[in-house]
Design a protein around this motif. Structure first.
Motif, PDB file in Angstrom:
ATOM      1  N   TYR A   1       0.840  -1.205   0.000  1.00 45.03           N
ATOM      2  CA  TYR A   1       0.000   0.000   0.000  1.00 45.03           C
ATOM      3  C   TYR A   1       0.868   1.246   0.000  1.00 45.03           C
ATOM      4  N   ASN A   2       0.576   2.156  -0.927  1.00 42.79           N
ATOM      5  CA  ASN A   2       1.301   3.413  -1.002  1.00 42.79           C
ATOM      6  C   ASN A   2       0.657   4.408  -0.048  1.00 42.79           C
ATOM      7  N   LEU A   3       1.346   4.700   1.027  1.00 42.36           N
ATOM      8  CA  LEU A   3       0.838   5.543   2.104  1.00 42.36           C
ATOM      9  C   LEU A   3       0.820   7.012   1.686  1.00 42.36           C
ATOM     10  N   SER A   4      -0.362   7.496   1.336  1.00 42.35           N
ATOM     11  CA  SER A   4      -0.476   8.897   0.935  1.00 42.35           C
ATOM     12  C   SER A   4      -1.935   9.293   0.996  1.00 42.35           C
ATOM     13  N   PRO A   5      -2.306  10.372   1.648  1.00 40.14           N
ATOM     14  CA  PRO A   5      -1.478  11.202   2.529  1.00 40.14           C
ATOM     15  C   PRO A   5      -1.336  10.542   3.892  1.00 40.14           C
ATOM     16  N   PHE A   6      -0.364  10.994   4.695  1.00 39.13           N
ATOM     17  CA  PHE A   6      -0.261  10.494   6.066  1.00 39.13           C
ATOM     18  C   PHE A   6       0.220  11.620   6.972  1.00 39.13           C
ATOM     19  N   PHE A   7      -0.019  11.451   8.270  1.00 42.92           N
ATOM     20  CA  PHE A   7       0.209  12.514   9.240  1.00 42.92           C
ATOM     21  C   PHE A   7       0.893  11.950  10.480  1.00 42.92           C
ATOM     22  N   GLU A   8       1.666  12.795  11.153  1.00 42.24           N
ATOM     23  CA  GLU A   8       2.333  12.374  12.379  1.00 42.24           C
ATOM     24  C   GLU A   8       1.312  12.302  13.512  1.00 42.24           C
ATOM     25  N   PHE A   9       1.391  11.260  14.333  1.00 45.29           N
ATOM     26  CA  PHE A   9       0.507  11.154  15.498  1.00 45.29           C
ATOM     27  C   PHE A   9       1.268  11.401  16.793  1.00 45.29           C
ATOM     28  N   GLY A  10       2.437  10.788  16.932  1.00 39.77           N
ATOM     29  CA  GLY A  10       3.187  10.962  18.170  1.00 39.77           C
ATOM     30  C   GLY A  10       4.370  10.037  18.244  1.00 39.77           C
ATOM     31  N   CYS A  11       5.024  10.075  19.390  1.00 39.83           N
ATOM     32  CA  CYS A  11       6.210   9.265  19.604  1.00 39.83           C
ATOM     33  C   CYS A  11       6.046   8.557  20.943  1.00 39.83           C
ATOM     34  N   TYR A  12       6.257   7.249  20.945  1.00 35.25           N
ATOM     35  CA  TYR A  12       6.134   6.431  22.155  1.00 35.25           C
ATOM     36  C   TYR A  12       7.475   5.759  22.400  1.00 35.25           C
ATOM     37  N   ALA A  13       8.118   6.121  23.491  1.00 36.93           N
ATOM     38  CA  ALA A  13       9.434   5.563  23.771  1.00 36.93           C
ATOM     39  C   ALA A  13       9.423   4.807  25.096  1.00 36.93           C
ATOM     40  N   ASP A  14      10.169   3.718  25.136  1.00 33.17           N
ATOM     41  CA  ASP A  14      10.442   3.044  26.397  1.00 33.17           C
ATOM     42  C   ASP A  14      11.952   2.774  26.423  1.00 33.17           C
ATOM     43  N   ASP A  15      12.412   1.907  27.292  1.00 33.83           N
ATOM     44  CA  ASP A  15      13.852   1.676  27.424  1.00 33.83           C
ATOM     45  C   ASP A  15      14.493   1.087  26.176  1.00 33.83           C
ATOM     46  N   THR A  16      13.707   0.365  25.377  1.00 36.26           N
ATOM     47  CA  THR A  16      14.303  -0.350  24.248  1.00 36.26           C
ATOM     48  C   THR A  16      13.883   0.159  22.875  1.00 36.26           C
ATOM     49  N   VAL A  17      12.695   0.751  22.773  1.00 41.29           N
ATOM     50  CA  VAL A  17      12.168   1.125  21.457  1.00 41.29           C
ATOM     51  C   VAL A  17      11.605   2.550  21.468  1.00 41.29           C
ATOM     52  N   VAL A  18      11.903   3.284  20.394  1.00 39.26           N
ATOM     53  CA  VAL A  18      11.255   4.572  20.148  1.00 39.26           C
ATOM     54  C   VAL A  18      10.345   4.357  18.950  1.00 39.26           C
ATOM     55  N   ARG A  19       9.031   4.495  19.181  1.00 39.86           N
ATOM     56  CA  ARG A  19       8.051   4.262  18.123  1.00 39.86           C
ATOM     57  C   ARG A  19       7.562   5.589  17.567  1.00 39.86           C
ATOM     58  N   HIS A  20       7.854   5.851  16.291  1.00 39.41           N
ATOM     59  CA  HIS A  20       7.365   7.042  15.599  1.00 39.41           C
ATOM     60  C   HIS A  20       6.048   6.624  14.941  1.00 39.41           C
ATOM     61  N   VAL A  21       4.949   7.216  15.393  1.00 36.54           N
ATOM     62  CA  VAL A  21       3.621   6.766  14.972  1.00 36.54           C
ATOM     63  C   VAL A  21       2.991   7.774  14.013  1.00 36.54           C
ATOM     64  N   PHE A  22       2.497   7.249  12.896  1.00 38.57           N
ATOM     65  CA  PHE A  22       1.819   8.056  11.879  1.00 38.57           C
ATOM     66  C   PHE A  22       0.415   7.501  11.686  1.00 38.57           C
TER      67      PHE A  22
END
Length: 145
Positions: A63-84
């Protein structure tokens, strides 16, 4: 920022108040194995989160993601999740699952109860804990707007 953290880019894809999620493979070494989660993956060296999320969604479901928008960032000790987030502008049968065990459009009720039936697994499977938290935040914000 801690150098041990892995950066990933993930996408919330929605259609008519339902959310496309992936049933992750039953591989013990992967995060949230055998659970429902969001599509996405590791950000490669030199990639921005925006480029990574488009690449991952294209690789995983064609799937070609278009349009998309930033939602937020969720970080813990091991992973930084950039959520769109993005509307899913095609029917489910137009997507091809290249990674994972199953995919489906989950309702807010499925997400709140923390599990959903998978036809491929022939059983109810749980949502990944962090993916459920992200989805609950998204649903709540969407209702407020």
């Amino acid at each position: 920022m801690n150098n041990q953290q892995v950066h990933v880019a993930i996408a919330i894809l929605y259609q008519e108040n339902k959310f496309l999620m992936q049933l992750r493979d039953n591989i013990p070494t992967i995060a949230a194995a055998g659970c429902w989660g969001l599509f996405g993956g590791h950000i490669e060296t030199g990639e921005t989160p925006e480029i990574a999320v488009k690449r991952e969604v294209l690789e995983e479901i064609g799937y070609n993601l278009s349009p998309f928008f930033e939602f937020g960032c969720y970080a813990d000790d091991t992973v930084v999740r950039h959520v769109f987030h993005a509307p899913l502008l095609v029917e489910l049968n137009q997507l091809v699952l290249h990674e994972g065990w199953d995919m489906g459009l989950l309702t807010p009720k499925d997400i709140r109860q923390g599990n959903c039936y998978s036809a491929n697994a022939r059983e109810v499977r749980p949502l990944g804990v962090m993916h459920q938290r992200i989805m609950l935040d998204f649903i709540e914000k969407k209702q407020q707007s």
